[in-house]
Design an enzyme around this catalytic site. Structure first.
Site, short mmCIF file in Angstrom:
data_model
loop_
_atom_site.label_atom_id
_atom_site.label_comp_id
_atom_site.label_asym_id
_atom_site.label_seq_id
_atom_site.Cartn_x
_atom_site.Cartn_y
_atom_site.Cartn_z
N ASP A 1 0.84 -1.19 0.00
CA ASP A 1 0.00 0.00 0.00
C ASP A 1 0.88 1.25 0.00
OD1 ASP A 1 -2.23 -1.62 0.13
OD2 ASP A 1 -2.39 -1.48 2.32
N ARG A 2 0.30 2.33 -0.44
CA ARG A 2 1.05 3.58 -0.58
C ARG A 2 1.81 3.97 0.69
NH1 ARG A 2 -1.44 9.10 -2.98
NH2 ARG A 2 0.38 10.43 -2.72
#
Length: 357
Positions: free
Chosen positions: A155-156
């Protein structure tokens, strides 16, 4: 690309919906900021009202409410790239650390804040794929242009170890290992509460009915729910967190998580299902300080077979400085205590742990 807003505080001067208010305000300072991108930022937990995170774009504001837009990127649909965001991208690219590289694979430590590959909800964002292409490395093409070399993702706002395929042969072999669950991934998280006991969670994960940005636990098959399995254990480092054996208040709880499947947001969803939340993860229920601007989840260990030689390889991405700062120790001391072998040993008695399904 997008425009960066660093803790922009706005005082509401009229009772209205939160998304309408932000669209009007940001429209003045960021021409091209769209209503849909603002709504997405709210749902992602990047906006708070009177120091409390608000996840509903339709939230009704009152006069004199204080709205805080945390460190976020509101897409500017009128501009592909701004000089400010080029600077931000370069800063993120500089934080990428090369752990290992040969003709078939590249192993890196991804910094928090860097998107792995382009997505419809993140148009214009600089990505890890952009960095790989700019470095002129040969990359696997099986995933297409926008996912060149990518066989798995973080995830970012999750940092940590990733493997990139430099050839189509390596891409196919690595993807097979991930699908057959022969590759091992262990993460470190800072949580609001310790686990009641070490446990294995086997709960299917599907699309959340109420928020398209989230996933949730459902019976197998409902809302596309697929089987998911994670293991969680407490990491006690008293000599690091509390060297004088004196009580320390508000010390984050260190939890290690091992993935047996790879569903989107799996660790975050499974922890939320047992009422534990990663610091900064307001999307999945964290209700602590608004000053925490990232999800404190880190891909720590990745073990896999080399796609060409078949040799078992183990890689570790040391924890970043912000982890150590939040715990209250220096980064070197933390990584000296939290070694790869120590973390792996924590999962040895896994067959004796409580299983939640």
């Amino acid at each position: 690309m997008s425009d960066e807003i660093l803790f922009q505080k706005i005082v509401c001067n009229d009772a209205q919906r939160l998304d309408s208010f932000l669209a009007r305000f940001l429209g003045e300072v960021l021409p091209g900021a769209s209503r849909s991108s603002i709504a997405a930022a709210i749902k992602a937990g990047l906006v708070s009202v009177n120091k409390k995170a608000v996840l509903k774009p339709a939230h009704k504001l009152k006069i004199n409410d204080e709205v805080l837009v945390k460190k976020s990127r509101i897409p500017n649909e009128n501009s592909r790239i701004s000089s400010e965001n080029s600077r931000i991208s370069n800063e993120l690219f500089e934080k990428i650390k090369i752990i290992y590289e040969d003709d078939d694979i590249l192993v890196i430590s991804k910094p928090s804040g860097l998107v792995v590959h382009e997505a419809s909800s993140l148009k214009g964002e600089s990505t890890l794929v952009d960095f790989l292409k700019q470095s002129n490395r040969q990359l696997a093409t099986l995933g297409g242009e926008f996912r060149a070399g990518i066989v798995h993702r973080l995830d970012r706002y999750t940092s940590g170890v990733m493997v990139v395929a430099k050839s189509d042969f390596a891409s196919a072999e690595l993807s097979s290992q991930l699908q057959q669950k022969t590759a091992s991934r262990i993460y470190i998280a800072l949580c609001d509460l310790p686990l009641k006991q070490n446990c294995v969670v086997e709960r299917a994960i599907g699309r959340c009915e109420n928020n398209r940005l989230k996933k949730a636990v459902y019976p197998l098959g409902k809302n596309g729910a697929k089987y998911a399995k994670s293991a969680f254990c407490n990491i006690f480092l008293d000599e690091v967190q509390n060297p004088q054996n004196s009580p320390k208040k508000n010390t984050p709880n260190i939890i290690a998580a091992k993935l047996f499947t790879g569903r989107t947001h799996q660790i975050r969803v499974h922890l939320s299902s047992i009422n534990r939340h990663i610091l900064g993860d307001v999307l999945y229920g964290f209700k602590g300080s608004c000053d925490i601007i990232r999800v404190f989840l880190h891909g720590y260990i990745l073990e896999l077979k080399h796609p060409r030689t078949g040799q078992m390889m183990s890689f570790c991405a040391p924890l970043e400085d912000d982890f150590a700062a939040l715990i209250g120790v220096d980064t070197r001391t933390l990584n000296e205590k939290l070694t790869k072998n120590f973390v792996l040993s924590c999962f040895e008695p896994i067959n004796q742990w409580l299983c939640l399904s």
